[in-house]
Design an enzyme around this catalytic site. Structure first.
Site, PDB file in Angstrom:
ATOM      1  N   LYS A   5      92.648  15.218  51.336  1.00  0.00           N
ATOM      2  CA  LYS A   5      94.106  15.309  51.242  1.00  0.00           C
ATOM      3  C   LYS A   5      94.661  13.970  51.700  1.00  0.00           C
ATOM      4  CE  LYS A   5      94.749  20.239  52.498  1.00  0.00           C
ATOM      5  NZ  LYS A   5      94.837  21.119  53.697  1.00  0.00           N
ATOM      6  N   GLU A  36     101.669  28.690  47.362  1.00  0.00           N
ATOM      7  CA  GLU A  36     100.955  27.939  46.326  1.00  0.00           C
ATOM      8  C   GLU A  36     100.841  28.726  45.027  1.00  0.00           C
ATOM      9  OE1 GLU A  36      97.212  26.770  48.017  1.00  0.00           O
ATOM     10  OE2 GLU A  36      98.139  25.147  49.149  1.00  0.00           O
TER      11      GLU A  36
HETATM   12  C1  LIG Z   1      96.278  23.257  51.064  1.00  0.00           C
HETATM   13  C2  LIG Z   1      96.108  23.796  52.274  1.00  0.00           C
HETATM   14  O1  LIG Z   1      97.158  24.165  53.051  1.00  0.00           O
HETATM   15  P1  LIG Z   1      98.230  23.224  53.754  1.00  0.00           P
HETATM   16  O2  LIG Z   1      98.705  22.235  52.759  1.00  0.00           O
HETATM   17  O3  LIG Z   1      99.299  24.191  54.210  1.00  0.00           O
HETATM   18  O4  LIG Z   1      97.513  22.587  54.908  1.00  0.00           O
HETATM   19  C3  LIG Z   1      94.760  24.051  52.826  1.00  0.00           C
HETATM   20  O5  LIG Z   1      94.630  24.532  53.951  1.00  0.00           O
HETATM   21  O6  LIG Z   1      93.773  23.744  52.195  1.00  0.00           O
HETATM   22 MG   LIG Z   2      92.327  24.388  53.802  1.00  0.00          MG
END
Ligand SMILES: C=C(OP(=O)(O)O)C(=O)O
Ligand SMILES: [Mg+2]
Length: 444
Positions: free
Chosen positions: A340, A206
């Protein structure tokens, strides 16, 4: 007036920021205009997330191809949606019913989300509005305060450290542009510091730095130095967040947490105490996944102990699922939810989670994934839902900058009406029911 409908739906296997295949969907409307949307992919995924459809053919991208998801969009999904208006709730309901599984594994959460996002863009286009304004449905909009990864560990950085993200929050900034400028200064100062000490300045997935450090305390000490070097006051101008991502060093058999980088194993109470110590020593205001995804009693214990001084965010714990969030609200497992979209698979369900969180007095952090595309949709979502905080990753990679730069453009477009969400009011955390439900939940 004849309604604008979905005339064509097609899809493409494109690549994400890790060079892995992902899904892009395109909707062509009956007036000839077209929109596209693409979906991200996580690495430190939670067990309870909606399931991406991957082809499993080792001859293509090591089994990670998404031709099956693309075919699902162009076949079954197109057949169900062509001729319909791009109405979000209705389209998302069709997608869920067509898939027929709890975890969206039949058509694939990647196929479903790509179409759900393209539908939102199509609806905004048909309404002649920018996406963020369309998502706001006349409600309040705010620019999200960024929470930005400076040092990385865990699955994003070859497990140099067990904790996954060490992030900064520019708490004093009053404009989004100023917040971003502060973050860029800290990121640059960290780069200089690491180089001076002969530490690796390569970046993790990231865009945070992923140096080999002795332990988590060293990471936080480095962060203090970088913030001071950049000219900011610790805590007053720049505060910290941790994404512990504890699921990924938890041993379900023994119930304990293995900190390999520190050569020790902790039980949930000891890990909670460790997080509390770190928060005493450094200006940490937020901690994500401090415990594993199914360690519910330990979460309630941690939140009872630390929830009045820390934002306690469930990521793997909640996986943007309303059912899991309901349990977390009932058991006071956390006081914030990471949002997400691809953990749940549709915009409507994402909006419902944000709305429920707000009604329960939980804060929200709108989050990217570690594997991203150049689609800036997250910026629109964060502004349109007044999400309050955004977590995209660092400031030197184009898949992240697509979102940051979109937020800069939205801030300019809003002019004097642009408002950066206030920093966390910790006294308001862990309360219940004081935010009310607003009507943006009916996104259409
Ligand atoms: C963005 C993250 O990682 P991933 O997209 O690998 O789950 C997270 O864990 O907040
Ligand atoms: Mg996380």
């Amino acid at each position: 007036m004849t309604p604008i409908t979905i005339a064509e739906l097609d899809a493409l296997e494109i690549l994400d920021s890790r060079g892995r295949p992902t899904v892009e969907a395109r909707i062509t409307l009956s007036d000839g205009r077209a929109v596209r949307a693409s979906v991200p992919s996580g690495a430190s995924t939670g067990r309870h997330e909606a399931v991406e459809r991957r082809d499993g053919d080792p001859a293509r991208y090591g089994g990670r191809g998404v031709r099956g998801a693309v075919a699902a969009i162009e076949g079954e999904i197109a057949a169900a949606l062509i001729g319909r208006e791009p109405e979000q709730r209705a389209v998302d309901a069709v997608l869920r019913e067509l898939d027929g599984t709890q975890d969206k594994s039949r058509l694939g959460a990647n196929a479903i989300l790509a179409v759900s996002l393209a539908t939102a863009r199509a609806a905004a286009l048909a309404a002649g509005q920018p996406l963020w304004r369309h998502l706001a449905r006349g409600g309040e909009v705010t620019l999200p305060r960024p929470m930005v990864n400076i040092l990385s560990g865990g699955l994003h950085a070859g497990r140099q450290l067990d904790f996954q993200d060490f992030l900064v929050i520019p708490v004093a900034a009053e404009r989004f542009g100023d917040a971003l400028e502060a973050v860029v200064a800290v990121h640059a100062a960290m780069g200089e510091l690491l180089a001076e000490r002969g530490l690796v300045t390569l970046k993790a997935d990231e865009g945070g730095y992923g140096p080999a450090l002795a332990d988590h305390r060293e990471a936080l000490r480095l962060l203090d130095e970088a913030v001071l070097r950049a000219g900011f006051a610790l805590g007053e101008e720049v505060a910290y967040a941790l994404d512990v991502a504890a699921t990924h060093f938890h041993d379900p058999a023994s119930g304990s947490y293995r900190l390999a980088s520190e050569g020790r194993t902790l039980d949930p109470a000891e890990l909670t105490a460790y997080v509390a110590e770190l928060a005493d020593e450094h200006p940490i205001v937020s901690v994500e996944d401090p415990l594993a995804e199914d360690d519910w009693p330990a979460w309630a214990g941690l939140t009872a102990r630390l929830g009045s001084r820390l934002q306690v965010i469930g990521d793997d714990l909640f996986t943007t699922s309303l059912d899991r969030l309901e349990r977390g609200i009932a058991e006071r497992s956390a006081n914030a939810v990471l949002v997400k979209m691809n953990q749940i698979g549709t915009i409507s369900e994402t909006v419902d989670v944000v709305s429920r969180a707000r009604a329960a007095g939980f804060t929200t952090v709108i989050s990217a994934r570690s594997g991203e595309t150049e689609d800036p949709v997250l910026a629109d979502l964060a502004v349109g839902l007044a999400g309050g905080q955004i977590k995209i990753g660092s400031v030197t990679q184009s898949e992240r900058l697509a979102k940051y730069n979109r937020l800069l453009r939205i801030e300019r477009e809003l002019g004097d009406a642009a408002q950066l969400a206030p920093p966390l009011a910790l006294s308001r955390l862990s309360g219940s029911g004081d935010f009310g439900v607003d009507d943006r939940v009916g996104v259409s």
